[in-house]
Design a protein around this motif. Structure first.
Motif, PDB file in Angstrom:
ATOM      1  N   GLY A  18      94.217  33.762  54.607  1.00  9.00           N
ATOM      2  CA  GLY A  18      95.482  33.153  55.061  1.00  9.00           C
ATOM      3  C   GLY A  18      95.984  33.664  56.403  1.00  9.00           C
ATOM      4  N   ARG A  21      94.408  31.682  59.229  1.00  9.28           N
ATOM      5  CA  ARG A  21      95.037  30.348  59.236  1.00  9.28           C
ATOM      6  C   ARG A  21      96.391  30.413  59.934  1.00  9.28           C
ATOM      7  NH1 ARG A  21      96.862  29.930  53.642  1.00  9.28           N
ATOM      8  NH2 ARG A  21      98.721  30.916  54.481  1.00  9.28           N
ATOM      9  N   ASN A  29     102.587  36.319  59.331  1.00 10.11           N
ATOM     10  CA  ASN A  29     102.151  36.563  57.959  1.00 10.11           C
ATOM     11  C   ASN A  29     102.032  38.071  57.784  1.00 10.11           C
ATOM     12  OD1 ASN A  29     100.678  36.889  55.545  1.00 10.11           O
ATOM     13  ND2 ASN A  29      99.670  34.919  55.805  1.00 10.11           N
ATOM     14  N   ARG A 105      85.941  30.431  48.249  1.00 13.93           N
ATOM     15  CA  ARG A 105      87.381  30.221  48.458  1.00 13.93           C
ATOM     16  C   ARG A 105      87.813  28.773  48.249  1.00 13.93           C
ATOM     17  NH1 ARG A 105      89.713  34.917  51.082  1.00 13.93           N
ATOM     18  NH2 ARG A 105      88.101  36.475  50.848  1.00 13.93           N
ATOM     19  N   ASP A 106      89.116  28.534  48.389  1.00 11.32           N
ATOM     20  CA  ASP A 106      89.648  27.231  47.972  1.00 11.32           C
ATOM     21  C   ASP A 106      89.525  26.128  49.035  1.00 11.32           C
ATOM     22  OD1 ASP A 106      91.538  28.508  49.529  1.00 11.32           O
ATOM     23  OD2 ASP A 106      93.200  28.298  48.125  1.00 11.32           O
ATOM     24  N   ASN A 110      91.342  28.129  54.662  1.00 13.10           N
ATOM     25  CA  ASN A 110      91.483  29.498  54.155  1.00 13.10           C
ATOM     26  C   ASN A 110      90.159  30.242  54.172  1.00 13.10           C
ATOM     27  OD1 ASN A 110      94.180  29.289  53.627  1.00 13.10           O
ATOM     28  ND2 ASN A 110      93.910  28.639  51.502  1.00 13.10           N
ATOM     29  N   ASP A 150      88.887  26.666  39.350  1.00 14.46           N
ATOM     30  CA  ASP A 150      90.218  27.262  39.316  1.00 14.46           C
ATOM     31  C   ASP A 150      91.279  26.196  39.616  1.00 14.46           C
ATOM     32  OD1 ASP A 150      92.562  28.581  39.656  1.00 14.46           O
ATOM     33  OD2 ASP A 150      91.853  29.962  41.203  1.00 14.46           O
ATOM     34  N   ARG A 153      94.324  26.120  41.999  1.00 12.43           N
ATOM     35  CA  ARG A 153      94.165  25.792  43.425  1.00 12.43           C
ATOM     36  C   ARG A 153      94.813  24.460  43.776  1.00 12.43           C
ATOM     37  NH1 ARG A 153      87.852  27.588  44.070  1.00 12.43           N
ATOM     38  NH2 ARG A 153      88.299  29.771  44.593  1.00 12.43           N
ATOM     39  N   ARG A 156      98.274  25.469  44.532  1.00 12.74           N
ATOM     40  CA  ARG A 156      98.268  26.167  45.827  1.00 12.74           C
ATOM     41  C   ARG A 156      98.176  25.168  46.974  1.00 12.74           C
ATOM     42  NH1 ARG A 156      96.680  31.213  47.133  1.00 12.74           N
ATOM     43  NH2 ARG A 156      95.273  30.480  48.752  1.00 12.74           N
ATOM     44  N   ARG A 159     101.338  23.412  47.628  1.00 12.65           N
ATOM     45  CA  ARG A 159     102.269  24.331  48.314  1.00 12.65           C
ATOM     46  C   ARG A 159     101.926  24.432  49.804  1.00 12.65           C
ATOM     47  NH1 ARG A 159     101.779  30.155  48.751  1.00 12.65           N
ATOM     48  NH2 ARG A 159     100.227  30.167  47.080  1.00 12.65           N
ATOM     49  N   ARG A 163     104.214  23.055  52.799  1.00 12.39           N
ATOM     50  CA  ARG A 163     104.767  24.034  53.736  1.00 12.39           C
ATOM     51  C   ARG A 163     104.287  23.784  55.162  1.00 12.39           C
ATOM     52  NH1 ARG A 163     102.366  29.791  53.379  1.00 12.39           N
ATOM     53  NH2 ARG A 163     103.421  29.965  51.392  1.00 12.39           N
TER      54      ARG A 163
HETATM   55  N1  CTP Z   1      92.041  32.116  47.249  1.00  9.71           N
HETATM   56  C1  CTP Z   1      91.249  31.176  46.611  1.00  9.71           C
HETATM   57  N2  CTP Z   1      91.616  30.645  45.400  1.00  9.71           N
HETATM   58  C2  CTP Z   1      92.772  31.036  44.806  1.00  9.71           C
HETATM   59  C3  CTP Z   1      93.588  31.997  45.428  1.00  9.71           C
HETATM   60  C4  CTP Z   1      93.198  32.515  46.659  1.00  9.71           C
HETATM   61  O1  CTP Z   1      90.221  30.798  47.140  1.00  9.71           O
HETATM   62  N3  CTP Z   1      93.135  30.510  43.638  1.00  9.71           N
HETATM   63  C5  CTP Z   1      91.602  32.690  48.557  1.00  9.71           C
HETATM   64  C6  CTP Z   1      92.027  31.904  49.787  1.00  9.71           C
HETATM   65  O2  CTP Z   1      90.969  31.993  50.714  1.00  9.71           O
HETATM   66  C7  CTP Z   1      93.213  32.657  50.319  1.00  9.71           C
HETATM   67  C8  CTP Z   1      92.882  34.095  49.937  1.00  9.71           C
HETATM   68  O3  CTP Z   1      92.160  33.988  48.714  1.00  9.71           O
HETATM   69  O4  CTP Z   1      93.362  32.501  51.705  1.00  9.71           O
HETATM   70  C9  CTP Z   1      94.103  34.987  49.764  1.00  9.71           C
HETATM   71  O5  CTP Z   1      94.972  34.467  48.804  1.00  9.71           O
HETATM   72  P1  CTP Z   1      96.550  34.638  48.876  1.00  9.71           P
HETATM   73  O6  CTP Z   1      96.889  35.912  49.542  1.00  9.71           O
HETATM   74  O7  CTP Z   1      97.072  34.329  47.530  1.00  9.71           O
HETATM   75  O8  CTP Z   1      97.017  33.382  49.757  1.00  9.71           O
HETATM   76  P2  CTP Z   1      97.139  33.096  51.292  1.00  9.71           P
HETATM   77  O9  CTP Z   1      96.134  32.058  51.671  1.00  9.71           O
HETATM   78  O10 CTP Z   1      97.187  34.343  52.082  1.00  9.71           O
HETATM   79  O11 CTP Z   1      98.496  32.271  51.341  1.00  9.71           O
HETATM   80  P3  CTP Z   1     100.000  32.736  51.300  1.00  9.71           P
HETATM   81  O12 CTP Z   1     100.324  33.021  52.733  1.00  9.71           O
HETATM   82  O13 CTP Z   1     100.717  31.534  50.795  1.00  9.71           O
HETATM   83  O14 CTP Z   1     100.080  33.897  50.377  1.00  9.71           O
END
Ligand code: CTP
Length: 385
Positions: A18, A21, A29, A105-106, A110, A150, A153, A156, A159, A163
């Protein structure tokens, strides 16, 4: 600095997830994720010495985090692959390389990383077109099974899209919808879904979010049916302005639960007894379905005492739900008067106080209390200290 320390320990370290990104989008962040090829323990140790900061280390997952007083948080982990044995399972984790770490990852946006070692410092690693999707404001899943692995996701993604003002790429949106409709998520815990919903609804509801939950019925993950014919945009705008108003008045109010409660018109308490959620939240979420009679009574001219008698037993959140959802002017007027003028007016002593003192109050006391209370509501008496 981290790169230099990694150089010395001969490990490859990457800034990942994140933070990249948000950097590319020019947003701040405070959560910095770093992965290293192999075992992160050594780097974690050296970094904690370097920053002389407190490190939390998790032996089992071999992850560490360093918290700084100004809110900055650095998470460190080894590159890893995750295997999901069934939809919604917690993954089995094995060590792997940076490619596979990104591939688990998702969304593509990301799945970007930046090398930190001095020989390749600052080089962007983008195997899946994340930069292009960022530029085009598209949310694209990395592979077909992402949401089955998962399903949280999906939430997520909604969201992030709402956002960042991004759109789901067409196929990704279809996959998300299909996963939610067809997947067997019986083993996915309500706790994990609610945690994501808590994050989703910590932020203001906007039109994009409402459009997305219409196309991707995420509430199905919790077995929640939406009511027909509700104007959620109108309700959420009203809710947001009430939340703002109550915040100004220093009421401490559970915003995310209220935003979620907009969508739970049909939820029964008995359907959610098993949820791992505060009792108070369960009450709020299942309140509206039981409120029909109350709404009908509130749709009348009521005197102060009657209003107080009726509403004192309800939580402020429940009253806000009525304000937003009943759609009746009189109901709104009554609740507004209660919140602004009557709530919180109490007598300094009660029958319970007298009982505790062994004064055993009879019915005459109740009568006296009621009269004083009524007089106080009318402003005929004030409290003399
Ligand atoms: N991730 C994923 N699947 C999930 C949760 C997280 O693949 N269910 C991966 C994503 O690559 C994400 C990273 O783990 O970027 C870190 O997750 P998190 O810190 O929860 O989210 P961020 O992308 O950093 O977003 P935010 O700023 O909203 O916390």
């Amino acid at each position: 600095e981290i790169g230099a320390i990694a150089d010395k320990s001969q490990i490859r370290a990457y800034l990942i997830g994140g933070i990249i990104r948000d950097l590319l989008l020019g947003k701040g962040n405070n959560d910095i994720d770093i992965v290293v090829d192999g075992n992160p323990v050594e780097l974690i140790k050296q970094l904690s010495d370097f920053f002389s900061a407190k490190v939390l280390y998790n032996e089992q997952f071999k992850t560490g985090s360093i918290k700084f007083a100004d809110g900055l948080n650095i998470d460190l982990a080894g590159t890893r692959r995750e295997n999901y044995h069934y939809p919604g399972a917690l993954p089995e984790v094995t060590e792997t390389n940076i490619f596979e770490d990104l591939f688990r990852r998702d969304y593509t946006i990301n799945a970007l990383a930046v090398a930190l070692n001095s020989d390749k410092w600052g080089r962007m690693i983008d195997y899946f077109g994340g930069q292009k999707d960022l530029a085009e404001k598209k949310l694209r899943a990395l592979h077909r099974f992402s949401f089955l692995d998962d399903p949280t996701r999906v939430i997520r993604g909604i969201r992030l899209a709402s956002r960042l003002k991004f759109d789901f790429e067409k196929e990704t949106e279809d996959l998300a919808r299909e996963a939610v409709l067809a997947g067997d998520f019986s083993r996915l815990t309500s706790e994990r879904i609610i945690k994501e919903l808590e994050l989703l609804f910590a932020e203001k509801i906007n039109r994009r979010l409402l459009g997305l939950i219409k196309n991707i019925p995420v509430f199905k993950l919790l077995g929640i049916e939406l009511a027909e014919g509700v104007d959620y945009w109108q309700q959420s705008t009203r809710l947001e302005s009430w939340l703002e108003y109550l915040k100004e008045k220093n009421y401490n109010i559970e915003e995310w639960v209220l935003r979620l409660a907009l969508f739970t018109d049909k939820l029964k308490k008995k359907d959610i007894v098993d949820w791992n959620l505060k009792e108070r939240y369960k009450d709020i979420l299942s309140f509206y379905l039981t409120a029909r009679d109350l709404i009908e009574t509130l749709d009348n001219d009521l005197d102060d005492l009657r209003l107080v008698d009726m509403l004192n037993e309800y939580k402020l959140e429940e009253l806000v739900i009525l304000l937003v959802k009943s759609g009746k002017v009189m109901v709104e007027k009554n609740i507004r008067r209660y919140i602004n003028e009557l709530k919180g007016i109490e007598l300094a002593i009660s029958g319970f106080d007298l009982k505790e003192l062994g004064l055993n109050p009879g019915p005459v006391y109740k009568d006296i209390f009621d009269r004083v209370y009524r007089a106080r509501l009318k402003g005929e008496v004030s409290t003399h200290q």
